[in-house]
Design a protein around this motif. Structure first.
Motif, mmCIF file in Angstrom:
data_model
loop_
_atom_site.group_PDB
_atom_site.id
_atom_site.type_symbol
_atom_site.label_atom_id
_atom_site.label_comp_id
_atom_site.label_asym_id
_atom_site.label_seq_id
_atom_site.Cartn_x
_atom_site.Cartn_y
_atom_site.Cartn_z
ATOM 1 N N ASP A 67 5.365 10.738 10.292
ATOM 2 C CA ASP A 67 4.889 12.111 10.468
ATOM 3 C C ASP A 67 5.705 12.784 11.570
ATOM 4 O O ASP A 67 6.636 12.192 12.128
ATOM 5 C CB ASP A 67 3.384 12.142 10.754
ATOM 6 C CG ASP A 67 2.981 11.465 12.067
ATOM 7 O OD1 ASP A 67 3.863 11.223 12.937
ATOM 8 O OD2 ASP A 67 1.788 11.175 12.237
ATOM 9 N N ASP A 68 5.352 14.008 11.926
ATOM 10 C CA ASP A 68 6.133 14.757 12.917
ATOM 11 C C ASP A 68 6.018 14.188 14.334
ATOM 12 O O ASP A 68 6.768 14.571 15.224
ATOM 13 C CB ASP A 68 5.755 16.244 12.897
ATOM 14 C CG ASP A 68 4.285 16.493 13.152
ATOM 15 O OD1 ASP A 68 3.491 15.539 13.251
ATOM 16 O OD2 ASP A 68 3.905 17.684 13.245
ATOM 17 N N LYS A 69 5.107 13.253 14.549
ATOM 18 C CA LYS A 69 4.969 12.590 15.859
ATOM 19 C C LYS A 69 5.631 11.216 15.869
ATOM 20 O O LYS A 69 5.554 10.490 16.849
ATOM 21 C CB LYS A 69 3.495 12.461 16.225
ATOM 22 C CG LYS A 69 2.812 13.798 16.425
ATOM 23 C CD LYS A 69 1.352 13.631 16.725
ATOM 24 C CE LYS A 69 0.702 14.997 16.840
ATOM 25 N NZ LYS A 69 -0.753 14.904 16.909
ATOM 26 N N GLY A 70 6.228 10.815 14.734
ATOM 27 C CA GLY A 70 6.910 9.530 14.659
ATOM 28 C C GLY A 70 6.015 8.360 14.284
ATOM 29 O O GLY A 70 6.424 7.207 14.389
ATOM 30 N N ASN A 71 4.808 8.640 13.812
ATOM 31 C CA ASN A 71 3.886 7.601 13.375
ATOM 32 C C ASN A 71 3.937 7.435 11.859
ATOM 33 O O ASN A 71 4.269 8.381 11.148
ATOM 34 C CB ASN A 71 2.446 7.952 13.794
ATOM 35 C CG ASN A 71 2.300 8.031 15.299
ATOM 36 O OD1 ASN A 71 2.740 7.143 16.021
ATOM 37 N ND2 ASN A 71 1.702 9.112 15.771
ATOM 38 N N VAL A 72 3.556 6.254 11.383
ATOM 39 C CA VAL A 72 3.535 6.009 9.943
ATOM 40 C C VAL A 72 2.439 6.866 9.304
ATOM 41 O O VAL A 72 1.299 6.877 9.761
ATOM 42 C CB VAL A 72 3.293 4.513 9.636
ATOM 43 C CG1 VAL A 72 3.109 4.275 8.144
ATOM 44 C CG2 VAL A 72 4.453 3.670 10.174
ATOM 45 N N ASP A 73 2.789 7.560 8.261
ATOM 46 C CA ASP A 73 1.867 8.386 7.486
ATOM 47 C C ASP A 73 1.632 7.667 6.156
ATOM 48 O O ASP A 73 2.515 7.650 5.293
ATOM 49 C CB ASP A 73 2.480 9.761 7.251
ATOM 50 C CG ASP A 73 1.576 10.703 6.463
ATOM 51 O OD1 ASP A 73 0.707 10.225 5.697
ATOM 52 O OD2 ASP A 73 1.760 11.921 6.590
ATOM 53 N N LEU A 74 0.453 7.053 5.994
ATOM 54 C CA LEU A 74 0.173 6.301 4.768
ATOM 55 C C LEU A 74 0.246 7.171 3.524
ATOM 56 O O LEU A 74 0.576 6.681 2.447
ATOM 57 C CB LEU A 74 -1.194 5.623 4.851
ATOM 58 C CG LEU A 74 -1.285 4.416 5.778
ATOM 59 C CD1 LEU A 74 -2.691 3.839 5.767
ATOM 60 C CD2 LEU A 74 -0.274 3.359 5.405
ATOM 61 N N GLY A 75 -0.040 8.459 3.657
ATOM 62 C CA GLY A 75 0.081 9.360 2.518
ATOM 63 C C GLY A 75 1.516 9.475 2.032
ATOM 64 O O GLY A 75 1.776 9.553 0.836
ATOM 65 N N LYS A 76 2.461 9.448 2.962
ATOM 66 C CA LYS A 76 3.874 9.494 2.596
ATOM 67 C C LYS A 76 4.368 8.143 2.103
ATOM 68 O O LYS A 76 5.279 8.073 1.292
ATOM 69 C CB LYS A 76 4.723 9.921 3.797
ATOM 70 C CG LYS A 76 4.576 11.362 4.197
ATOM 71 C CD LYS A 76 5.497 11.667 5.368
ATOM 72 C CE LYS A 76 5.420 13.109 5.785
ATOM 73 N NZ LYS A 76 6.317 13.376 6.927
ATOM 74 N N ALA A 77 3.801 7.077 2.628
ATOM 75 C CA ALA A 77 4.282 5.728 2.313
ATOM 76 C C ALA A 77 3.955 5.306 0.880
ATOM 77 O O ALA A 77 4.704 4.548 0.277
ATOM 78 C CB ALA A 77 3.702 4.714 3.300
ATOM 79 N N GLY A 78 2.855 5.780 0.330
ATOM 80 C CA GLY A 78 2.490 5.412 -1.039
ATOM 81 C C GLY A 78 2.197 3.938 -1.205
ATOM 82 O O GLY A 78 2.420 3.370 -2.281
ATOM 83 N N ILE A 79 1.689 3.306 -0.147
ATOM 84 C CA ILE A 79 1.398 1.868 -0.190
ATOM 85 C C ILE A 79 0.320 1.589 -1.227
ATOM 86 O O ILE A 79 -0.661 2.337 -1.352
ATOM 87 C CB ILE A 79 0.998 1.367 1.203
ATOM 88 C CG1 ILE A 79 2.223 1.433 2.112
ATOM 89 C CG2 ILE A 79 0.409 -0.029 1.155
ATOM 90 C CD1 ILE A 79 1.973 1.080 3.538
ATOM 91 N N ILE A 80 0.524 0.508 -1.980
ATOM 92 C CA ILE A 80 -0.431 0.156 -3.036
ATOM 93 C C ILE A 80 -1.286 -1.036 -2.628
ATOM 94 O O ILE A 80 -0.911 -1.826 -1.766
ATOM 95 C CB ILE A 80 0.278 -0.130 -4.379
ATOM 96 C CG1 ILE A 80 1.275 -1.292 -4.261
ATOM 97 C CG2 ILE A 80 0.956 1.138 -4.893
ATOM 98 C CD1 ILE A 80 1.889 -1.736 -5.589
ATOM 99 N N THR A 81 -2.440 -1.126 -3.271
ATOM 100 C CA THR A 81 -3.337 -2.270 -3.120
ATOM 101 C C THR A 81 -3.583 -2.875 -4.499
ATOM 102 O O THR A 81 -3.407 -2.211 -5.521
ATOM 103 C CB THR A 81 -4.685 -1.863 -2.493
ATOM 104 O OG1 THR A 81 -5.383 -1.006 -3.397
ATOM 105 C CG2 THR A 81 -4.490 -1.176 -1.167
ATOM 106 N N TYR A 82 -3.997 -4.123 -4.471
ATOM 107 C CA TYR A 82 -4.337 -4.823 -5.708
ATOM 108 C C TYR A 82 -5.841 -4.747 -5.906
ATOM 109 O O TYR A 82 -6.617 -5.074 -5.009
ATOM 110 C CB TYR A 82 -3.876 -6.276 -5.636
ATOM 111 C CG TYR A 82 -4.373 -7.135 -6.758
ATOM 112 C CD1 TYR A 82 -4.073 -6.839 -8.082
ATOM 113 C CD2 TYR A 82 -5.159 -8.258 -6.505
ATOM 114 C CE1 TYR A 82 -4.532 -7.626 -9.114
ATOM 115 C CE2 TYR A 82 -5.608 -9.060 -7.532
ATOM 116 C CZ TYR A 82 -5.303 -8.740 -8.834
ATOM 117 O OH TYR A 82 -5.768 -9.527 -9.854
ATOM 118 N N ASN A 83 -6.259 -4.306 -7.073
ATOM 119 C CA ASN A 83 -7.668 -4.230 -7.428
ATOM 120 C C ASN A 83 -7.987 -5.458 -8.286
ATOM 121 O O ASN A 83 -7.725 -5.461 -9.492
ATOM 122 C CB ASN A 83 -7.934 -2.920 -8.193
ATOM 123 C CG ASN A 83 -9.323 -2.847 -8.761
ATOM 124 O OD1 ASN A 83 -10.170 -3.696 -8.517
ATOM 125 N ND2 ASN A 83 -9.563 -1.811 -9.543
#
Length: 185
Positions: A145-161
């Motif tokens: 993000d603009d503060k240099g932190n990881v943005d999970l919305g941008k990362a698109g990380i997936i989980t297993y259901n």
């Protein structure tokens, strides 16, 4: 009313972890592992059977990386989970995944995935659980993000259901940890 399902390994979210190692010849390998997570404040744990090439490589090199699979690479992430490097030594190339050598541990970083944890082997429990010390966490600038932190919305990380055997995307913020609960008096 509730429906009972009996004994199930339904822990949500279940991360889709891509474990990367080098073999005895320095060739990169990776596997998809759903059974892993935080072990301690500076450690991760993996539940891998000892017949995996990755397990053998971890014991050999005493190092591994843990990448978080993303929606853009769901096919590749699934592929490295259903194909064994014991049978298909070039599975990373077949999947079209790319690596660079970690600066911190003797293991490859998968450049296609946006977020990774670099680990040194701490120990293997008597039940086979692999415990690694976190040496570094790295992220692609494209997911910051603009503060240099990881943005999970941008990362698109997936989980297993595990209930429906599919992958889901993480990312929507719904609250503030260690803060929202203070509203209850």
């Amino acid at each position: 009313m509730r429906k009972n399902f009996g004994k199930k390994t339904w822990v949500f979210p279940c991360p889709v972890l891509i474990i990367a190692t080098y073999d005895e010849k320095g060739n990169p390998d990776a596997m998809n592992a759903a059974w892993g997570g935080v072990y301690d404040t500076n450690q991760v744990m993996l539940c891998l059977s000892d017949d995996h090439k990755t397990s053998k490589n971890i014991l050999l090199k005493k190092a591994f990386t843990v990448s978080f699979a993303d929606a853009k690479h769901v096919v590749e992430a699934d592929y490295v989970g259903i194909v064994s490097a014991n049978d298909v030594p070039d599975k990373l190339a077949r999947a079209g995944l790319h690596t660079v050598r970690s600066e911190f541990v003797d293991a490859p970083l998968l450049t296609d995935f946006p977020l990774a944890i670099e680990c040194e082997l701490d120990h293997v429990n008597e039940d086979g659980m692999i415990v690694g010390n976190i040496v570094n966490v790295s992220a692609c600038e494209c997911v910051l993000d603009d503060k240099g932190n990881v943005d999970l919305g941008k990362a698109g990380i997936i989980t297993y259901n595990s209930a429906q055997h599919d992958y889901r995307v993480l990312g929507e913020k719904v609250g503030n940890a260690f803060s929202d609960g203070k509203k209850i008096k």
